[in-house]
Scaffold this motif. Structure first.
Motif, PDB file in Angstrom:
ATOM      1  N   CYS A 195      29.764  -8.264  16.835  1.00  0.00           N
ATOM      2  CA  CYS A 195      28.436  -8.402  17.555  1.00  0.00           C
ATOM      3  C   CYS A 195      26.696  -8.008  17.397  1.00  0.00           C
ATOM      4  O   CYS A 195      26.437  -8.571  17.050  1.00  0.00           O
ATOM      5  CB  CYS A 195      28.715  -8.098  18.440  1.00  0.00           C
ATOM      6  N   HIS A 196      27.495  -6.217  15.970  1.00  0.00           N
ATOM      7  CA  HIS A 196      25.690  -6.206  15.870  1.00  0.00           C
ATOM      8  C   HIS A 196      26.175  -6.627  14.273  1.00  0.00           C
ATOM      9  O   HIS A 196      25.604  -4.995  13.120  1.00  0.00           O
ATOM     10  CB  HIS A 196      26.003  -4.743  15.493  1.00  0.00           C
ATOM     11  N   ALA A 197      26.315  -7.676  13.781  1.00  0.00           N
ATOM     12  CA  ALA A 197      26.691  -7.710  12.137  1.00  0.00           C
ATOM     13  C   ALA A 197      25.561  -7.254  11.696  1.00  0.00           C
ATOM     14  O   ALA A 197      25.121  -6.624  10.139  1.00  0.00           O
ATOM     15  CB  ALA A 197      26.081  -9.344  12.342  1.00  0.00           C
ATOM     16  N   GLU A 198      24.297  -7.285  11.262  1.00  0.00           N
ATOM     17  CA  GLU A 198      22.507  -6.477  11.355  1.00  0.00           C
ATOM     18  C   GLU A 198      22.342  -4.886  10.623  1.00  0.00           C
ATOM     19  O   GLU A 198      22.026  -4.800   9.927  1.00  0.00           O
ATOM     20  CB  GLU A 198      21.800  -7.324  11.712  1.00  0.00           C
ATOM     21  N   LYS A 199      23.585  -4.912  11.511  1.00  0.00           N
ATOM     22  CA  LYS A 199      23.917  -3.643  11.358  1.00  0.00           C
ATOM     23  C   LYS A 199      24.828  -2.812   9.986  1.00  0.00           C
ATOM     24  O   LYS A 199      24.840  -1.701   9.488  1.00  0.00           O
ATOM     25  CB  LYS A 199      24.466  -2.471  12.281  1.00  0.00           C
ATOM     26  N   ARG A 200      25.160  -4.218   9.591  1.00  0.00           N
ATOM     27  CA  ARG A 200      26.208  -4.544   8.408  1.00  0.00           C
ATOM     28  C   ARG A 200      25.655  -3.959   6.782  1.00  0.00           C
ATOM     29  O   ARG A 200      25.842  -3.461   5.628  1.00  0.00           O
ATOM     30  CB  ARG A 200      26.965  -4.677   7.652  1.00  0.00           C
ATOM     31  N   GLY A 201      24.222  -4.287   6.756  1.00  0.00           N
ATOM     32  CA  GLY A 201      23.243  -3.927   5.827  1.00  0.00           C
ATOM     33  C   GLY A 201      24.039  -5.141   4.692  1.00  0.00           C
ATOM     34  O   GLY A 201      23.970  -6.461   5.008  1.00  0.00           O
ATOM     35  N   PRO A 202      24.281  -4.920   3.379  1.00  0.00           N
ATOM     36  CA  PRO A 202      23.502  -3.607   2.055  1.00  0.00           C
ATOM     37  C   PRO A 202      21.888  -3.502   2.463  1.00  0.00           C
ATOM     38  O   PRO A 202      20.688  -4.749   2.933  1.00  0.00           O
ATOM     39  CB  PRO A 202      23.853  -4.689   1.194  1.00  0.00           C
ATOM     40  N   PHE A 203      21.800  -2.464   2.625  1.00  0.00           N
ATOM     41  CA  PHE A 203      20.081  -1.938   2.695  1.00  0.00           C
ATOM     42  C   PHE A 203      19.940  -2.118   1.323  1.00  0.00           C
ATOM     43  O   PHE A 203      20.831  -1.228   1.113  1.00  0.00           O
ATOM     44  CB  PHE A 203      20.264  -0.532   4.014  1.00  0.00           C
ATOM     45  N   ILE A 204      18.591  -1.511   1.490  1.00  0.00           N
ATOM     46  CA  ILE A 204      18.110  -0.845  -0.099  1.00  0.00           C
ATOM     47  C   ILE A 204      18.873   0.289  -0.389  1.00  0.00           C
ATOM     48  O   ILE A 204      18.775   1.420  -0.732  1.00  0.00           O
ATOM     49  CB  ILE A 204      16.403  -1.036  -0.494  1.00  0.00           C
ATOM     50  N   TRP A 205      17.930   0.764   1.195  1.00  0.00           N
ATOM     51  CA  TRP A 205      18.338   3.164   1.054  1.00  0.00           C
ATOM     52  C   TRP A 205      18.838   3.089   2.699  1.00  0.00           C
ATOM     53  O   TRP A 205      18.896   2.280   3.559  1.00  0.00           O
ATOM     54  CB  TRP A 205      16.338   3.245   1.957  1.00  0.00           C
ATOM     55  N   GLY A 206      20.572   2.718   2.558  1.00  0.00           N
ATOM     56  CA  GLY A 206      21.077   2.712   3.498  1.00  0.00           C
ATOM     57  C   GLY A 206      21.203   4.645   4.425  1.00  0.00           C
ATOM     58  O   GLY A 206      20.645   5.028   3.568  1.00  0.00           O
ATOM     59  N   HIS A 207      22.238   4.823   5.372  1.00  0.00           N
ATOM     60  CA  HIS A 207      21.445   5.897   6.252  1.00  0.00           C
ATOM     61  C   HIS A 207      23.536   6.376   6.340  1.00  0.00           C
ATOM     62  O   HIS A 207      24.264   5.530   6.920  1.00  0.00           O
ATOM     63  CB  HIS A 207      21.116   5.851   7.472  1.00  0.00           C
ATOM     64  N   ALA A 208      24.010   7.189   4.820  1.00  0.00           N
ATOM     65  CA  ALA A 208      25.426   7.755   4.951  1.00  0.00           C
ATOM     66  C   ALA A 208      26.177   7.666   6.053  1.00  0.00           C
ATOM     67  O   ALA A 208      26.998   6.812   6.729  1.00  0.00           O
ATOM     68  CB  ALA A 208      25.272   8.971   4.274  1.00  0.00           C
ATOM     69  N   PRO A 209      25.765   8.379   7.489  1.00  0.00           N
ATOM     70  CA  PRO A 209      26.242   7.997   8.501  1.00  0.00           C
ATOM     71  C   PRO A 209      26.379   7.131   9.155  1.00  0.00           C
ATOM     72  O   PRO A 209      27.994   6.657   9.961  1.00  0.00           O
ATOM     73  CB  PRO A 209      25.637   9.209   9.382  1.00  0.00           C
ATOM     74  N   VAL A 210      25.509   6.286   9.092  1.00  0.00           N
ATOM     75  CA  VAL A 210      25.720   5.007   9.777  1.00  0.00           C
ATOM     76  C   VAL A 210      26.997   3.680   9.019  1.00  0.00           C
ATOM     77  O   VAL A 210      27.518   3.722  10.060  1.00  0.00           O
ATOM     78  CB  VAL A 210      24.001   4.434   9.268  1.00  0.00           C
ATOM     79  N   GLN A 211      27.032   4.001   7.827  1.00  0.00           N
ATOM     80  CA  GLN A 211      27.860   3.231   6.871  1.00  0.00           C
ATOM     81  C   GLN A 211      29.393   3.482   7.575  1.00  0.00           C
ATOM     82  O   GLN A 211      30.517   2.811   7.223  1.00  0.00           O
ATOM     83  CB  GLN A 211      27.463   2.953   5.294  1.00  0.00           C
ATOM     84  N   GLU A 212      29.416   4.953   7.439  1.00  0.00           N
ATOM     85  CA  GLU A 212      30.645   6.364   7.654  1.00  0.00           C
ATOM     86  C   GLU A 212      31.162   5.614   8.687  1.00  0.00           C
ATOM     87  O   GLU A 212      32.901   5.277   9.441  1.00  0.00           O
ATOM     88  CB  GLU A 212      30.341   7.022   7.647  1.00  0.00           C
ATOM     89  N   ASN A 213      30.505   5.555  10.079  1.00  0.00           N
ATOM     90  CA  ASN A 213      31.443   5.947  11.379  1.00  0.00           C
ATOM     91  C   ASN A 213      30.008   5.126  12.489  1.00  0.00           C
ATOM     92  O   ASN A 213      29.893   6.483  12.607  1.00  0.00           O
ATOM     93  CB  ASN A 213      32.206   6.909  11.623  1.00  0.00           C
ATOM     94  N   CYS A 214      29.972   4.312  12.983  1.00  0.00           N
ATOM     95  CA  CYS A 214      29.244   4.171  13.981  1.00  0.00           C
ATOM     96  C   CYS A 214      29.160   5.568  15.087  1.00  0.00           C
ATOM     97  O   CYS A 214      28.577   5.972  15.875  1.00  0.00           O
ATOM     98  CB  CYS A 214      29.168   3.068  15.193  1.00  0.00           C
ATOM     99  N   ALA A 215      30.370   5.681  15.697  1.00  0.00           N
ATOM    100  CA  ALA A 215      30.893   6.578  16.962  1.00  0.00           C
ATOM    101  C   ALA A 215      30.135   7.730  16.137  1.00  0.00           C
ATOM    102  O   ALA A 215      30.569   9.438  17.096  1.00  0.00           O
ATOM    103  CB  ALA A 215      31.814   6.713  17.530  1.00  0.00           C
ATOM    104  N   THR A 216      29.463   8.834  15.018  1.00  0.00           N
ATOM    105  CA  THR A 216      29.101   9.709  14.705  1.00  0.00           C
ATOM    106  C   THR A 216      28.493  10.294  15.813  1.00  0.00           C
ATOM    107  O   THR A 216      27.716  11.414  16.191  1.00  0.00           O
ATOM    108  CB  THR A 216      28.769   9.966  13.421  1.00  0.00           C
ATOM    109  N   CYS A 217      27.134   9.130  16.143  1.00  0.00           N
ATOM    110  CA  CYS A 217      25.898   8.838  16.898  1.00  0.00           C
ATOM    111  C   CYS A 217      26.387   8.362  18.073  1.00  0.00           C
ATOM    112  O   CYS A 217      25.491   8.946  18.884  1.00  0.00           O
ATOM    113  CB  CYS A 217      24.975   8.996  15.895  1.00  0.00           C
ATOM    114  N   HIS A 218      26.554   7.602  18.705  1.00  0.00           N
ATOM    115  CA  HIS A 218      26.821   6.039  19.355  1.00  0.00           C
ATOM    116  C   HIS A 218      28.317   6.887  19.820  1.00  0.00           C
ATOM    117  O   HIS A 218      29.244   6.874  19.843  1.00  0.00           O
ATOM    118  CB  HIS A 218      27.101   5.165  18.939  1.00  0.00           C
ATOM    119  N   ASP A 219      28.711   6.909  20.953  1.00  0.00           N
ATOM    120  CA  ASP A 219      29.603   7.032  22.075  1.00  0.00           C
ATOM    121  C   ASP A 219      29.615   5.404  22.880  1.00  0.00           C
ATOM    122  O   ASP A 219      28.881   4.981  23.148  1.00  0.00           O
ATOM    123  CB  ASP A 219      29.471   8.088  23.515  1.00  0.00           C
TER     124      ASP A 219
END
Ligand code: HEC
Ligand code: HEC
Ligand code: HEC
Ligand code: HEC
Ligand code: HEC
Ligand code: HEC
Ligand code: HEC
Ligand code: HEC
Ligand code: HEC
Ligand code: HEC
Length: 290
Positions: A195-219
Motif C-alpha cells: 500500500c505504500h509503494a512510494e516508500k520502496r524507492g529506489p532513491f539516490i539517497w536512501g536511509h538505511a533503516p528504512v530499507q531494512e525494516n519499517c517497524a524499526t521506527c513505526h508500530d
C-alpha cells in the motif's frame, strides 16, 4: 475415502453413516435457518460431491451418526451426544484440526502445522464458523484474543483498521506463514509496500533503516506519537545518531538558563529539516532534507 475421527466416539464398531435425511428429521433449522446449504461446504457436499468423503454430507465433518441416533432425543437421556460437536474443548482440538486439515492442507493453510496458532492449541473452529452462508470467519475474532493489539488500534495515530478500511489479514496470514509474525508477504517491508509503494524507492539517497525494516521506527498497530512512531523525534533519531554539531536537544543550551526550546526542535523536530526521512532523489538530498 473413509475418514476415521480420532475421538473414541466414532471408533465404536457398531457406528456407521446414516445420511443427511436422517439428520434433517431433527435438525430442521440447519436447513431452514442457518444458510448452511448455501455455504461452500453445503453446496458441494449436499448437492455436487466430487468424491466419497464429500458425499457423506453432514457426516463428512460430524462423523458417523448411527450411535448419535440411538441416544439423541431419547427421553431422560443426559449423557454425551456421541457425535463430533466442534465445541473447542481442549480434549478434541486435535481431532478437529486433523479433520479439517484432511481436506485443507495447501494454499493459505500451507504453514498451519508449526505455526504459533497451531502450537498454542487453537482449533480451526476457534476462528471459523461453518453453518453460515454469509461468513466463514467469526466477527472481531482476532481482537477478542489479541487485546493488546486491540488497545493499540485505539491510539491516536493508527491506520484505518478500526474504521474497517484495512484488516489484520492485509498483513497477516492467520494460518501462519514462512516469516516471523506470520506476515502475508515474504518480508516485513514487502508487506508495507503493498500500500505504500512510494516508500520502496529506489532513491539516490536512501536511509538505511528504512530499507531494512519499517517497524524499526513505526508500530504497525498504532501509537500515541505522530506518524505511528515508536518513539518521538528527536529521541527516535538520537537512538542511532549522535549529533554534536547541530540541533539535537529539545532544550538547547542557547538560552541563559539552558532551558529554551530550540525553534527547530518543536513538533516534528529533526524531521522539520530532514523531511525526506524515507529517502531522497534530489541531487543534493544527501542529508535527506529535500
Ligand atoms: C432423533 C433426532 C435426531 C437425529 C435424527 C439427529 N440428531 Fe443430532 N441432536 C439431537 C438432539 C436432541 C441433540 C441434543 C440437543 C441439541 O444440541 O440440539 C443433538 C445434538 C447434535 C449435535 C451437537 C452435539 C453436542 O455434543 O452438543 C450435533 C453436532 C448433531 N446433533 C448432529 C447430528 C447429525 C450430523 C445428524 C445426522 C447424522 C443428527 N444430529 C441426527 C437429535 C437428533
Ligand atoms: C471433505 C473435505 C472437507 C472437510 C472435511 C472440510 N472442508 Fe472446508 N472446504 C472443502 C471444500 C472442497 C471447500 C470449497 C473451496 C475449496 O475448494 O477449497 C471448502 C471450503 C472451506 C472454506 C472457505 C469457504 C469459502 O467460502 O471459500 C473454509 C473457511 C473451510 N472450508 C474451512 C473448513 C474447516 C474449518 C473445516 C473443519 C471443521 C473444514 N473446512 C472441513 C472441503 C472440506
Ligand atoms: C486465528 C484464526 C484462524 C484459525 C485458527 C484458522 N483460520 Fe482459516 N481463515 C482465517 C481467516 C481470517 C480467513 C480469511 C482470510 C482472508 O480473508 O484473507 C481464513 C480463511 C480460510 C480458508 C479460505 C482460504 C482461501 O483461500 O479463501 C480456509 C480453507 C481455511 N481458512 C481453513 C482453515 C483450517 C483448515 C484451519 C485449521 C487447520 C483454519 N483455517 C484455522 C482465520 C483462521
Ligand atoms: C464442513 C464441516 C461441517 C459439515 C459438512 C456440517 N457441519 Fe455441523 N458443524 C460444523 C462445525 C464446525 C460446527 C460448530 C459450530 C459452527 O461452526 O457453526 C457445527 C455445528 C453443528 C451443530 C451444533 C451446533 C448448532 O449450530 O446447533 C449441529 C446440530 C450440526 N452442526 C448439524 C449439522 C448437520 C445436520 C449437517 C448436515 C446438513 C452438518 N452439521 C454439516 C461443521 C460441519
Ligand atoms: C499494516 C500491517 C499490519 C496490520 C494491518 C496488522 N498487523 Fe500485526 N504485525 C504487523 C507487523 C509488521 C508485525 C511485526 C512487528 C515487528 O516485527 O515489530 C506484526 C506483529 C503482530 C503480532 C506479534 C506480536 C507483536 O505485537 O509484535 C500480533 C499478535 C499481531 N501482529 C496481531 C495483529 C492483529 C490481531 C491485527 C488486526 C487487529 C494486526 N496484527 C494487524 C503488521 C500488521
Ligand atoms: C483463541 C485466541 C486467538 C485468536 C482467535 C487469534 N489469535 Fe493470534 N495468537 C494467539 C496466541 C495464543 C498466540 C501466541 C503468541 C501469544 O501468546 O501472543 C497468537 C499469535 C499470533 C501472531 C504472532 C504469530 C507469530 O508467528 O509470531 C499473530 C500475527 C496473530 N496471532 C494474529 C492473529 C490474527 C490476525 C487473528 C485473527 C484472524 C488471530 N491472531 C486470532 C491467540 C489467538
Ligand atoms: C492494506 C493497505 C496498507 C498496508 C499493507 C499498510 N498500510 Fe500504512 N496506511 C494505509 C492507509 C490506508 C493509511 C492512511 C493513509 C491516509 O490517511 O492517507 C496508512 C497510513 C500509514 C501511516 C501514517 C499514519 C499516520 O497517523 O500518519 C504510516 C506511518 C504507515 N501507514 C505505515 C505502514 C507500515 C509501517 C506498514 C507495514 C507494516 C503499512 N503501513 C502497511 C494502508 C496500508
Ligand atoms: C528512521 C525511521 C523511519 C523508518 C525506518 C521508516 N519511517 Fe516512515 N516515517 C518516519 C517519520 C519520522 C515520519 C514522519 C512522522 C510525522 O511526524 O508525521 C514517517 C512517516 C511515515 C508515513 C506517513 C507520512 C508519509 O510520508 O507518507 C508513512 C506512510 C510511512 N512513514 C511509511 C513507512 C514505511 C512503509 C516504511 C518502510 C519502508 C517506513 N515508513 C520506515 C520515520 C521512519
Ligand atoms: C535504527 C537506526 C536509525 C534511526 C532510528 C535513524 N537513523 Fe538516520 N541513519 C541511520 C544509518 C545507519 C544511516 C546511514 C549512515 C551512514 O551511511 O553513514 C542514516 C543516515 C541518516 C542521514 C543521512 C546522513 C548521512 O550521513 O548519510 C540523515 C540526515 C539521517 N539519518 C537522519 C535521521 C533522522 C532525522 C532520524 C529520525 C527521524 C533518523 N535518521 C533515524 C540509522 C538510523
Ligand atoms: C535546522 C535544520 C536541522 C535540524 C532541526 C536538524 N538537522 Fe540534521 N542536518 C541539517 C543539515 C543542513 C545537515 C547537512 C550538514 C552538512 O551537510 O554539513 C544535517 C546533517 C545531518 C546528519 C548527517 C551528518 C553527517 O555526518 O553528515 C545527520 C545524521 C543529522 N543531520 C541528523 C539530525 C538529527 C538526528 C536531528 C534531530 C536531533 C537533526 N539532524 C536536526 C539540518 C538540520
Amino acid at each position: 475415502m473413509l475418514f476415521v475421527l480420532s475421538s473414541s466416539v466414532n471408533a465404536e464398531p457398531d457406528n456407521h453413516d446414516v445420511g443427511d435425511k436422517e439428520c434433517y428429521l431433527c435438525h430442521k433449522y440447519i436447513k431452514k435457518n442457518t444458510g448452511f446449504l448455501q455455504s461452500s461446504h453445503g453446496v458441494l457436499f449436499s448437492n455436487t460431491p466430487r468424491n466419497k468423503w464429500e458425499a457423506r454430507g453432514c457426516e463428512a465433518c460430524h462423523g458417523e451418526g448411527a450411535r448419535h441416533l440411538d441416544v439423541a432425543g431419547v427421553d431422560g437421556y443426559s449423557g454425551p451426544q456421541l457425535i463430533q460437536s466442534f465445541k473447542p474443548e481442549s480434549d478434541n482440538i486435535e481431532s478437529i484440526n486433523e479433520l479439517c486439515s484432511g481436506c485443507h492442507q495447501g494454499g493459505d493453510t500451507l504453514h498451519w502445522s508449526g505455526s504459533l496458532h497451531q502450537m498454542s492449541d487453537l482449533a480451526c473452529t476457534s476462528c471459523h464458523t461453518l453453518h453460515s452462508k454469509q461468513r466463514e470467519v467469526k466477527p472481531k475474532v482476532c481482537e477478542n484474543c489479541h487485546t493488546e493489539i486491540r488497545a493499540k488500534l485505539q491510539r491516536s495515530s493508527h491506520m484505518p483498521m478500526r474504521e474497517g478500511v484495512i484488516s489484520c489479514m492485509d498483513c497477516h496470514n492467520a494460518h501462519g506463514s514462512s516469516t516471523d509474525a506470520a506476515l502475508s508477504k515474504p518480508s516485513l517491508n514487502e508487506t508495507c509496500y503493498q500500500c505504500h509503494a512510494e516508500k520502496r524507492g529506489p532513491f539516490i539517497w536512501g536511509h538505511a533503516p528504512v530499507q531494512e525494516n519499517c517497524a524499526t521506527c513505526h508500530d504497525p498497530h498504532g501509537s500515541s506519537h505522530n506518524g505511528m512512531l515508536k518513539m518521538r523525534p528527536p529521541y527516535l533519531c538520537q537512538s542511532c545518531h549522535q549529533t554534536v554539531f547541530h540541533p539535537s536537544e529539545v532544550r538547547g543550551g542557547s538560552g541563559l538558563s539552558g532551558t529554551s526550546i530550540s525553534k527547530f526542535m518543536g513538533g516534528k523536530s529533526c524531521v522539520n529539516c530532514h523531511s525526506k526521512i524515507h529517502g531522497s532523489s534530489h541531487p543534493s538530498g544527501a542529508a535527506l532534507q529535500r
